[in-house]
Write an enzyme that holds these catalytic residues in place. Sequence first.
Site, PDB file in Angstrom:
ATOM      1  N   ASP A 149       0.872  -1.174   0.000  1.00 17.37           N
ATOM      2  CA  ASP A 149       0.000   0.000   0.000  1.00 17.37           C
ATOM      3  C   ASP A 149       0.908   1.222   0.000  1.00 17.37           C
ATOM      4  O   ASP A 149       1.515   1.558   1.013  1.00 17.37           O
ATOM      5  CB  ASP A 149      -0.904  -0.006   1.233  1.00 17.37           C
ATOM      6  CG  ASP A 149      -1.790   1.226   1.330  1.00 17.37           C
ATOM      7  OD1 ASP A 149      -1.670   2.130   0.470  1.00 17.37           O
ATOM      8  OD2 ASP A 149      -2.599   1.301   2.284  1.00 17.37           O
ATOM      9  N   SER A 169       1.809  13.629 -15.058  1.00 20.60           N
ATOM     10  CA  SER A 169       0.812  13.606 -16.124  1.00 20.60           C
ATOM     11  C   SER A 169       0.859  14.911 -16.881  1.00 20.60           C
ATOM     12  O   SER A 169       1.301  15.944 -16.360  1.00 20.60           O
ATOM     13  CB  SER A 169      -0.592  13.411 -15.526  1.00 20.60           C
ATOM     14  OG  SER A 169      -1.598  13.639 -16.495  1.00 20.60           O
ATOM     15  N   TYR A 174      -7.018  15.205  -9.562  1.00 23.93           N
ATOM     16  CA  TYR A 174      -5.981  14.445 -10.254  1.00 23.93           C
ATOM     17  C   TYR A 174      -4.885  15.381 -10.749  1.00 23.93           C
ATOM     18  O   TYR A 174      -3.690  15.122 -10.545  1.00 23.93           O
ATOM     19  CB  TYR A 174      -6.603  13.681 -11.421  1.00 23.93           C
ATOM     20  CG  TYR A 174      -5.601  12.910 -12.252  1.00 23.93           C
ATOM     21  CD1 TYR A 174      -5.116  11.685 -11.810  1.00 23.93           C
ATOM     22  CD2 TYR A 174      -5.140  13.410 -13.468  1.00 23.93           C
ATOM     23  CE1 TYR A 174      -4.188  10.967 -12.568  1.00 23.93           C
ATOM     24  CE2 TYR A 174      -4.217  12.701 -14.232  1.00 23.93           C
ATOM     25  CZ  TYR A 174      -3.749  11.481 -13.768  1.00 23.93           C
ATOM     26  OH  TYR A 174      -2.831  10.786 -14.511  1.00 23.93           O
ATOM     27  N   LYS A 207      -0.893  15.421  -9.488  1.00 23.57           N
ATOM     28  CA  LYS A 207       0.223  15.231 -10.403  1.00 23.57           C
ATOM     29  C   LYS A 207       1.108  16.469 -10.468  1.00 23.57           C
ATOM     30  O   LYS A 207       2.324  16.372 -10.715  1.00 23.57           O
ATOM     31  CB  LYS A 207      -0.293  14.868 -11.795  1.00 23.57           C
ATOM     32  CG  LYS A 207      -0.969  13.500 -11.858  1.00 23.57           C
ATOM     33  CD  LYS A 207      -0.021  12.386 -11.429  1.00 23.57           C
ATOM     34  CE  LYS A 207      -0.612  11.015 -11.654  1.00 23.57           C
ATOM     35  NZ  LYS A 207       0.324   9.920 -11.308  1.00 23.57           N
TER      36      LYS A 207
END
Length: 260
Positions: A69, A147, A160, A164
């Site tokens: 994890d 990203s 998101y 990133k």
Amino acid sequence: MMTQNHHNPNGRVCGKVALVTGGAKGIGAASVRMLAAEGAQVLISDLDVEAGQALAAQIGPSASFIRHDVSSEEQWRQVIDQVRERYARLDILVNNAGILIGGSIEQTTLADWHKMMRVNADSVFLGCRESLGLMKERGGSIINLSSIAALAARDDYLAYSASKGAVAALSRSVAAFCRRRKYRIRCNTLHPDGVLTDMTRGGFPEGVDPNRLTIDSDPMNRMCLPEDVAASVLFLASDESRAINGVELRIDSGQMVMSI
């Protein structure tokens, strides 16, 4: 019958030890295969035990799996301890594990924000911090998956994009820190645009064939394959990129340079 990848004793990362998070599927699995095929010993880190063990069995002796994890500080310490006990070194860290939750500024809940940051950003912070002690004696390469959303605005993926963006900023800081202290540890980020993985395939409208949206079909398309990203992972992991540090490498088929 499972087929083993050929281990290359003269490969581009021969003799190196690599840890790839989120390594059971998608970009992670493609990176694991390439690194192992080019001579590295690779530890596959993932929560998907079945897929991770199957990939390790397919590759053979040069790969092994560990359930991990990446958002857990204690588990990071345990994983690095296992790497130290088994190999006494770590040359390549690929922080690839991540999740994708959509939502604009009006739609994103605080719970979603926290989850995205925990998995996508906290994990990279923990991985970099916990790995330095094992990497700094010999040097190494840290490759963090960011990203294109960290560099260009995505109104529908707020959390998101922010997670990133944190990865990119963190990586620059790590690169500067290691260079100033002469650790010979490089830290770079990869910024893919669309990549055909299990995580992204589910987001296409019904009736749309994702395979027809790749650059193989049309160079104006934005989707690429996990192997396209893995090739950049391999380059940054190898000594071929020894002078590259603190960079943000776009893997977007030229999308960001298009003005119209």
